[in-house]
Design an enzyme around this catalytic site. Structure first.
Site: not given
Ligand code: KDG
Ligand code: MG
Length: 409
Positions: A147, A159, A217, A219, A243, A269, A290, A346, A409
């Site tokens: 990643r 992030y 990602d 996010h 992602e 996720e 995810r 992951e 975020w």
């Molecule tokens: O607690 C937040 C995380 O699990 C997240 O930010 C991790 O986006 C994430 C990932 O793809 O691992």
């Molecule tokens: Mg993620």
């Protein structure tokens, strides 16, 4: 075999973990992960105050019945706290059942469908040289899928970039949740990100060649049309997946993204039930699921979700950051090994302190994970070590745009 105890252990070896330990009258114990990053104590209370008393005297073998009882008898359904609590009970009962059978859990799920579990690691950098070093380090550690997260010119904190300074002044590295009294504020500018990211992937492809599977990602930060634009711009770099390109609570938004790009999409996720995926799966709007075992009701619910996805050629990409404890990770690995529609796993390594508290038997060799062949999950909790690291409040950061608006975020 009756349940005689259900203990909740909250510990913080470098980060907070919530673990459920179920004990039976035959002396068999099982572990479940109930860690919900930044909201840990709410799940601990849900388990201690509302679930543990209901488990006393129940038949530990009746996993499906216990799942349905916890889901339906609460009346209030779904949500991350409820589903993490149910997941912890479910995984602990699968651990008990597999130990009672004297088998690793994956055998009870149908046995191995593969010899190893392809894992991806997290490379990142504030600039290209730092990113290239990070990718090389991950390749040296054995990762064969990577990643890629990067800083963006004009944005201070993004992030997933390990080397950027955190709110506590340390590197951001291991874990975005920080032990600060208030959530740290980060900044965001989608237009700057959309301009910058394709040039980073172009440079990475030029340096590392066409073979290496690359992931990214987003996010949850883009609107559907922005996500469509990014997916299209990244097509020449042949991503394994993009992602969380949009927040995706609105599943229909993905129709628009999908119409515009062939970049594979991974989502889920922050989801916690199969209902969050209904449109996404039925209309084949995503390529990878995810969800974490820890946040989606455990093995029982994940198996059903992934079987549903399999009918549409959608594969697994189970969430495995450091806020999934080694217990949650082991549960994911047993499922990964057994299901047919496995995609990728992951894998972010835990710190030595976390590994002192959770003794694991899974292995990572040449890019592939394996849960090992111990009976059960193959993870033991050292309760004395856990007691040395009491809970410490920690929050995930949040984003503001340049004009002060709070952003995803
Ligand atoms: O607690 C937040 C995380 O699990 C997240 O930010 C991790 O986006 C994430 C990932 O793809 O691992
Ligand atoms: Mg993620």
């Amino acid at each position: 075999m009756k349940i005689v105890a259900a203990d909740v252990i909250v510990s913080s070896p470098d980060r907070n973990f919530v673990t459920l330990k179920i004990t039976t009258d035959e002396g068999i114990t099982g572990l479940g992960d109930a860690t919900l990053n930044g909201r840990e104590l709410s799940v601990a209370s849900y388990l201690r105050d509302h679930v543990a008393p209901l488990l006393m005297g129940r038949d530990a073998h009746r996993i499906e019945d216990t799942w349905q009882f916890l889901y339906r008898s609460a009346y209030w359904r779904r949500g991350p706290v409820t589903m993490a609590a149910i997941a912890a009970v479910d995984v602990a009962l699968w651990d008990v059942k597999a130990k009672a059978a004297g088998m690793p859990l994956y055998q009870l799920l149908g046995g191995a469908s593969r010899t190893g579990i392809m894992a991806y690691g997290h490379a990142s950098g504030r600039d290209l040289p730092e990113l290239f070093d990070s990718i090389r380090r991950h390749l040296d550690e054995g990762f064969r899928s990577i990643r890629v997260q990067t800083s963006v010119p004009g944005i201070n904190a993004v992030y997933g970039v390990a080397a950027q300074p955190s709110a506590t002044g340390q590197r951001y590295d291991y874990e975005p949740a920080q032990r600060t009294p208030l959530p740290a504020e980060e900044d965001w500018d989608t237009r700057a990100y959309l301009r910058h990211l394709p040039s980073v992937f172009e440079a990475v492809r030029n340096e590392f060649g066409p073979e290496l599977p690359l992931l990214h990602d987003g996010h949850h930060r883009m609107t559907p049309i922005q996500a469509a634009k990014l997916g299209k711009a990244l097509e020449p770099y042949d991503l394994f997946w993009l992602e969380d390109c949009t927040p995706a609570e609105n599943q229909e938004a993905l129709r628009l993204v999908r119409q515009h790009t062939t970049t594979p999409l991974a989502i889920g996720e922050v989801f916690n039930t199969v209902w969050d995926y209904q449109t996404l799966i039925r209309e084949q709007l995503i390529d990878y699921v995810r969800s974490a075992v820890t946040h989606t009701g455990g093995i029982t619910a994940m198996r059903k979700l992934l079987d549903f996805a399999a009918q549409y050629q959608i594969k697994s990409g189970i969430h495995g950051p450091t806020d999934i404890s080694p217990v949650g990770m082991a549960a994911a690995l047993h499922l990964d090994l057994a299901i047919h529609n496995f995609g990728i796993q992951e894998y972010m390594k835990h710190t030595p302190l976390a590994n002192e508290v959770f003794r694991q038997s899974f292995t990572f060799t040449d890019g592939y994970l394996h849960p090992g062949d111990q009976p059960g999950l193959g993870v033991e909790l050292d309760e004395e070590a856990a007691a040395r690291f009491p809970y410490e409040p920690a929050y995930l950061p949040f984003n503001r745009l340049k004009d002060g608006t709070v952003h995803d975020w």
